[in-house]
Design a protein around this motif. Structure first.
Motif, short mmCIF file in Angstrom:
data_model
loop_
_atom_site.label_atom_id
_atom_site.label_comp_id
_atom_site.label_asym_id
_atom_site.label_seq_id
_atom_site.Cartn_x
_atom_site.Cartn_y
_atom_site.Cartn_z
N SER A 114 -2.42 -9.14 10.47
CA SER A 114 -2.49 -7.61 11.79
C SER A 114 -3.65 -8.53 12.55
CB SER A 114 -2.84 -6.91 11.16
OG SER A 114 -3.90 -5.95 10.32
N ALA B 136 -8.33 -0.85 7.56
CA ALA B 136 -7.34 0.16 7.78
C ALA B 136 -7.20 0.54 6.09
CB ALA B 136 -6.30 -0.56 7.30
N TYR B 137 -7.03 -0.24 4.69
CA TYR B 137 -6.80 -0.03 3.57
C TYR B 137 -7.77 0.60 2.95
CZ TYR B 137 -6.10 0.32 -1.57
OH TYR B 137 -6.23 0.76 -2.74
N VAL C 43 1.06 -1.14 0.05
CA VAL C 43 0.46 -0.23 0.08
C VAL C 43 0.73 0.88 0.10
CG1 VAL C 43 -1.84 1.77 0.65
CG2 VAL C 43 -1.77 -1.33 1.28
N THR D 188 -6.47 -6.55 1.78
CA THR D 188 -4.85 -5.72 0.45
C THR D 188 -4.21 -6.40 -0.30
OG1 THR D 188 -4.12 -5.67 3.27
CG2 THR D 188 -2.25 -5.89 1.60
N HIS E 286 -6.84 -9.63 6.45
CA HIS E 286 -4.83 -9.22 7.27
C HIS E 286 -4.02 -9.95 8.23
CE1 HIS E 286 -1.18 -6.29 7.68
NE2 HIS E 286 -1.53 -5.79 6.20
N ASP F 239 -12.25 -3.91 8.97
CA ASP F 239 -11.08 -4.03 8.94
C ASP F 239 -10.91 -3.09 7.69
OD1 ASP F 239 -8.02 -3.38 8.34
OD2 ASP F 239 -7.30 -5.60 8.05
N ASP G 193 -7.04 3.70 8.02
CA ASP G 193 -5.64 4.75 8.26
C ASP G 193 -5.43 5.57 7.47
OD1 ASP G 193 -4.27 2.37 9.65
OD2 ASP G 193 -2.77 1.26 8.29
N GLY H 274 -1.55 2.80 13.77
CA GLY H 274 -1.50 2.08 12.04
C GLY H 274 -2.75 1.32 12.37
N GLY H 275 -2.86 0.19 11.14
CA GLY H 275 -4.06 -0.60 11.60
C GLY H 275 -3.82 -1.61 11.92
N THR H 276 -3.08 -2.32 12.44
CA THR H 276 -2.47 -3.31 13.05
C THR H 276 -3.03 -2.79 14.65
OG1 THR H 276 -0.51 -3.72 11.88
CG2 THR H 276 -0.55 -5.18 14.37
N HIS I 1 -2.83 6.91 6.84
CA HIS I 1 -1.76 6.77 7.00
C HIS I 1 -1.54 6.11 5.44
CE1 HIS I 1 0.28 3.49 9.73
NE2 HIS I 1 -0.60 3.19 8.26
N LYS I 2 -3.07 6.04 4.93
CA LYS I 2 -2.21 5.17 3.48
C LYS I 2 -3.64 6.06 2.60
CE LYS I 2 -2.64 0.10 4.59
NZ LYS I 2 -1.87 0.63 6.91
C1 LIG Z 1 -6.45 -4.15 5.24
C2 LIG Z 1 -5.15 -4.02 6.00
N1 LIG Z 1 -5.74 -4.22 6.98
C3 LIG Z 1 -4.30 -3.07 8.29
C4 LIG Z 1 -2.69 -3.35 7.36
C5 LIG Z 1 -2.40 -2.69 9.14
O1 LIG Z 1 -1.79 -1.87 8.38
P1 LIG Z 1 -0.33 -0.97 9.12
O2 LIG Z 1 0.62 -1.59 8.28
O3 LIG Z 1 -0.87 0.41 9.28
O4 LIG Z 1 -0.81 -1.72 10.96
C6 LIG Z 1 -3.11 -3.24 6.19
C7 LIG Z 1 -1.70 -2.83 6.06
O5 LIG Z 1 -1.84 -2.62 4.68
C8 LIG Z 1 -4.04 -3.26 4.94
O6 LIG Z 1 -3.82 -3.66 4.38
#
Ligand SMILES: Cc1ncc(COP(=O)(O)O)c(C=O)c1O
Length: 466
Positions: free
Chosen positions: A180, A262-263, A86, A235, A178, A260, A289, A145-147, A291-292
């Protein structure tokens, strides 16, 4: 020696201008630069490993070494031809905001220390809450972040649904979720045998019928299903799980639905994203996120929870040394809502950049991610020998060179890394290694995409059609 660790105002200005000049030079010349460089471990260790320096040296000399040995050995995730993983496009307002965040070093954990920062964070969270269609009363916080967003949400799910303990606690998600999330499940103590990773359907989505069957069987076997995890933009392919159906299943079954995003959730800012992401607003918790696809430099993730009191119930602990922070009602302490006590003012960069560019510019920039992925797909369809594996979806396209093996595709990635013009990386879908692009950098041009694909095509022909 400088044991005060301090400089005169003139010297600080000089150092600051030096940094800004280098940053601006770097950013302004990025499209003409390599997409980045992966250093050799032995060489890098030889250059950088040293005993702790007893005496200081000039700032300029350290900056020079930083540029020569460190920054020259990184991938530029904000480069317009970085299509791997990403991308992290960032933006200059947020770069300046990051300097302010560190310079003022605001403690954004409590109202007492950071009331202004807390109010900004609450304001930006309201913007994101509305963007995602969450009801009033929903809330959350910014994290790294997403994690950590996923971990925070799943910890709340555990608290709300499993007050009785972890015995048999079972969670469901697809094989496209993901990694995470699995990490978070490990951290909150869900046993590996109770993590149900279901094979995704032909569209790489969580199959609702199959899920319902598993829940029923698990209950019959004495387990305690408590949470379903959906993806709003995977992802791998950008797939979106059937959020509305999942929400109604979870409601019927009394399960927590974590999404989730995040993306993908940032796409809800656009008309087409909102329509693709219908049902996002029904989640119990959501990760997204900035930052994405909201163009922030690392690190800023966000977790939103439908009922924000759940975060407080999960995380609030009041030690004796923090009692002064809790003397007035109406004051908000973010430390009560998440894992961290000391936390920086990361909301500032999102707040400043949205205020400077305006939300309309963000919407258009996000929309461009969709358009560029469609352009990528169209280019590939016109290139003999290339096959689309998954079409443009939420800014992601997966494809392969017919006749090339999985190893060949991975070799192509290594060739691109050495070449340095642009970067596309691989993933595995149903056992097949494919290439994958993600086009969310709004500064990417059609020429960047064409140029990168042409080069890749040349590499593939040389490698495979020998
Ligand atoms: C769908 C998804 N979830 C979670 C994450 C984890 O996010 P981070 O890398 O910001 O911790 C990502 C990272 O690419 C992601 O694409």
């Amino acid at each position: 020696m400088n044991p005060e660790l301090e400089f005169s105002p003139e010297r600080m200005r000089q150092m600051g201008y030096l940094v800004v000049d280098r940053l601006v030079d770097h950013l302004a010349t990025l499209p003409g630069q390599r997409v980045g460089t992966k250093g050799d471990p032995t060489e890098l260790l030889e250059k950088l490993r040293e005993p702790v320096p007893e005496q200081g040296m000039e700032f300029e000399a350290v900056l020079d070494q930083l540029e020569r040995d460190v920054l020259a050995n990184t991938m530029h995730v904000n480069h317009p031809r970085f299509f791997a993983y990403v991308p992290g496009p960032g933006n200059f307002v947020s770069v300046m905001a990051d300097a302010i965040i560190s310079g003022y070093n605001v403690f954004a954990g409590t109202w007492l220390s950071g009331s202004g920062a807390t109010t900004v964070e609450l304001t930006v969270l309201e913007w994101l809450r509305e963007m995602c269609g969450f009801p009033a009363g929903a809330g959350g916080l910014f994290v790294t972040g997403g994690t950590v967003a996923n971990l925070t949400a799943l910890a709340a799910a555990r608290e709300v649904k499993l007050a009785g303990g972890m015995d048999g606690a079972t969670v469901y998600y697809s094989d496209q979720a993901h990694s995470s999330l699995e990490k978070a499940l490990r951290v909150i103590g869900v046993a590996a045998e109770n993590q149900r990773k279901l094979p995704s359907d032909t569209g790489f989505r969580l199959p609702v019928g199959e899920l319902a069957r598993w829940i029923e069987e698990d209950r019959a076997a004495g387990k305690h299903p408590f949470c379903v995890i959906a993806s709003a933009g995977t992802t791998n392919t950008g797939a979106i799980d059937p959020l509305r159906e999942l929400s109604s299943l979870c409601r019927d079954q009394g399960l927590w639905l974590h999404v989730d995003g995040a993306y993908g959730a940032a796409a809800a800012a656009t008309d087409r994203g909102r329509s693709l992401l219908k049902g996002l607003e029904l989640a119990d918790s959501l990760s997204l996120d900035p930052h994405k696809w909201l163009f922030q430099p690392y690190e800023i993730g966000c977790v939103l929870v439908r009922d924000r009191s759940h975060l407080r119930d999960t995380f609030r602990i009041l030690p004796e040394f923090l009692k002064d922070t809790q003397q007035h009602s109406g004051e908000f302490n973010f430390t009560d809502h998440g894992i961290q006590l000391t936390r920086n003012f990361r909301a500032l960069k999102l707040w400043m950049s949205i205020k400077v560019f305006g939300w309309a510019a963000f919407r258009t920039a996000i929309e461009r991610g969709f358009i560029l992925a469609e352009f990528t797909e169209a280019c590939l369809r016109g290139m003999p020998g290339w096959e689309i594996v998954t079409p443009a979806q939420m800014g992601v396209v997966c494809f392969r060179y017919a006749g090339a093996s999985g190893e060949d595709h991975m070799r192509l990635v290594q060739t691109m890394l050495e070449d340095g013009f642009g970067l596309i990386t691989s993933t595995v879908l149903r056992g097949q290694t494919v290439l994958r692009t993600c086009t969310i950098n709004p500064r990417t041009t059609e020429g960047d995409i064409r140029g990168t694909l042409d080069r890749l095509d040349g590499f593939a022909r040389r490698l495979v059609d020998r």
